[in-house]
Design an enzyme around this catalytic site. Structure first.
Site, PDB file in Angstrom:
ATOM      1  CD  GLN A 199      -3.021   0.974   0.333  1.00 43.83           C
ATOM      2  OE1 GLN A 199      -2.841  -0.120  -0.622  1.00 43.83           O
ATOM      3  NE2 GLN A 199      -4.222   1.380   0.421  1.00 43.83           N
ATOM      4  CG  HIS A 236      -2.067  -6.463  -2.699  1.00 41.82           C
ATOM      5  ND1 HIS A 236      -2.632  -7.541  -3.334  1.00 41.82           N
ATOM      6  CD2 HIS A 236      -1.536  -5.834  -3.833  1.00 41.82           C
ATOM      7  CE1 HIS A 236      -2.258  -7.696  -4.307  1.00 41.82           C
ATOM      8  NE2 HIS A 236      -1.461  -6.828  -4.730  1.00 41.82           N
ATOM      9  CG  LEU A 237      -1.438   0.333  -5.109  1.00 38.27           C
ATOM     10  CD1 LEU A 237      -1.480   1.414  -4.031  1.00 38.27           C
ATOM     11  CD2 LEU A 237      -0.413   0.596  -6.135  1.00 38.27           C
ATOM     12  CG  HIS A 238      -6.778  -1.471  -1.606  1.00 40.25           C
ATOM     13  ND1 HIS A 238      -5.648  -1.946  -0.812  1.00 40.25           N
ATOM     14  CD2 HIS A 238      -7.734  -1.176  -0.754  1.00 40.25           C
ATOM     15  CE1 HIS A 238      -6.130  -1.697   0.510  1.00 40.25           C
ATOM     16  NE2 HIS A 238      -7.143  -1.100   0.392  1.00 40.25           N
ATOM     17  CG  PHE A 239      -6.565   4.006  -5.611  1.00 36.37           C
ATOM     18  CD1 PHE A 239      -6.274   5.091  -4.887  1.00 36.37           C
ATOM     19  CD2 PHE A 239      -5.581   3.187  -6.160  1.00 36.37           C
ATOM     20  CE1 PHE A 239      -4.963   5.663  -5.133  1.00 36.37           C
ATOM     21  CE2 PHE A 239      -4.459   3.747  -6.287  1.00 36.37           C
ATOM     22  CZ  PHE A 239      -4.182   4.936  -5.828  1.00 36.37           C
TER      23      PHE A 239
END
Length: 430
Positions: A199, A236-239
């Protein structure tokens, strides 16, 4: 070291074994996703010179069709997954109301999210932490939770493909449902899911989120980002994004202009709002706006300052909130009264959509309560000024000599204090 209690890793509820390629679970891991066929939406990047290369990518079929990105693709597919029982509770049955008062805070009673949401597994005093494949991450969710892939067009036009082979060479940005939703149409944008980014904001991923807001084409469809330490629960990269046909209180708050950056990006500070924050808008195009804000975010995360971001007005207005609530919470500096509500104020709460977990808090919700909670989120005036100055120095800005306060045009609001979600074709709340 400040921590939140660690809990066992939880995987998707929908990973039953089936006779499919890969590991047989239809997951988003390296074993299954590259050999899968999923819907694909391609968007245009008007600020980038494009070549017409149709036919060079064998994974994309020649047939395509126009589609309403928000109404049909995002919300229509979200409702399809709802009908299939993929959510942990029915968010459309949650009670909601506008809290009486000047700000117009929105309260929702969401007891299911409290009971069934995946707990936080990460330190709250470290914004950047390495990706850990042993913890829950989005490669472990089932493909039935995926609505579509979201990729930049190779031929300069927005197009939709009902089925396209993913393949090993694609970026594999995916839009999935949030199985513990806050509101109607609550989805996740996961950039390059197989690359397993932690993230952590980067310029390209942030621009992807801004483009999704633009493609939505509605002021009622917003995207949000929470850093670690600011109530992101998955590293974990998210929008996040959802549809709510009311203006958020922060969108109506007055601002004071601070400066104008290179490329025409205007930078302002919020006034008469419980959380101190910066507002970015304007610029020659969305890319210049996106790049400037992402640089500010990168500065914050590299200097271990937790923050939240709201992407508003179809990508044309972006709010940045440095915050300290989790730090105060871990240090025992938050009152027991607020702790008892078990509300973790992330981007949606900060923006004025208060997701409450106990009926008592919902019934008693007041503007004073909302203000008191959010004021604990905010940096102090002195600390915010320090952070603002550091951001300006890092991005080459100089604050203008101006005390001008501008009041933003107010969006129409329903007068009723109780309402239910409506389809996006109708923006009147009943």
């Amino acid at each position: 070291m400040l921590t939140i209690k660690r809990v066992p890793t939880v995987v998707s509820n929908f990973q039953e074994t089936s006779e499919t390629a890969g590991c047989g679970r239809n997951c988003l891991g390296q074993c299954c996703l590259p050999v899968s066929t999923l819907p694909l939406y391609t968007f245009t990047n008007a600020g980038k010179e494009q070549e017409n290369v149709k036919g060079k990518c064998p994974s994309v079929p020649d047939e395509d069709s126009p589609i309403d990105f928000l109404n049909t693709l995002v919300l229509g597919q979200w409702e399809d997954r709802q009908s299939k029982g993929l959510f942990r509770y029915d968010v459309t049955a949650c009670e909601s109301k506008v809290i009486e008062g000047e700000q117009g805070f929105i309260a929702q009673l969401n007891e299911g999210r409290h009971l069934k949401k995946r707990p936080t597994e990460f330190r709250v005093d470290q914004v950047l932490q390495p990706f850990d494949p042993k913890k829950f991450n989005f490669t472990k969710i089932g493909q039935e939770e995926v609505l579509f892939r979201f990729e930049e067009s190779s031929n300069g036009t927005s197009r939709y493909f009902d089925g396209a082979l993913v393949g090993a060479s694609t970026k594999s940005n995916v839009v999935t449902i949030n199985v513990s939703p806050i509101e109607y149409g609550h989805v996740l944008l996961i950039p390059r899911v197989l690359d397993c980014f932690p993230q952590k904001i980067d310029a390209e991923s942030f621009f992807l989120a801004v483009k999704m807001a633009e493609e939505g084409g509605s002021p009622y469809f917003r995207l949000g980002y929470n850093s670690l330490g600011a109530f992101a629960t998955i590293n974990h990269l998210h929008f996040q994004a959802y549809y709510l046909s009311l203006p958020f209180p922060v969108e109506k708050a007055p601002t004071r202009r601070l400066t104008c950056a290179k490329g025409g990006v205007h930078v302002s500070t919020l006034m008469n709002y419980p959380v101190r924050g910066l507002v970015f808008e304007g610029g020659s195009d969305l890319r210049s706006l996106s790049d400037f804000v992402s640089n500010a975010c990168i500065f914050l995360q590299e200097n271990n300052i937790p923050f939240n971001v709201l992407i508003s007005d179809s990508g044309k207005r972006i709010f940045l909130f440095p915050q300290c609530y989790a730090e105060k919470q871990a240090l025992g500096e938050v009152s027991q009264e607020l702790l008892d509500t078990q509300v973790n104020p992330a981007v949606w709460e900060i923006s004025g959509h208060m997701v409450l977990k106990r009926r008592k808090d919902y019934v008693d919700a007041s503007e004073d309560y909302a203000w008191k909670l959010l004021a604990e989120v905010s940096l102090s005036e002195a600390r915010f000024k320090e952070v603002q100055t550091e951001i300006f120095e890092a991005t080459g800005l100089v604050e203008e000599e101006s005390n001008e306060e501008e009041k933003l045009p107010e969006m129409a609001m329903a007068s009723s204090s109780s309402f239910k979600p409506t389809p996006p074709s109708c923006v009147v709340w009943q």
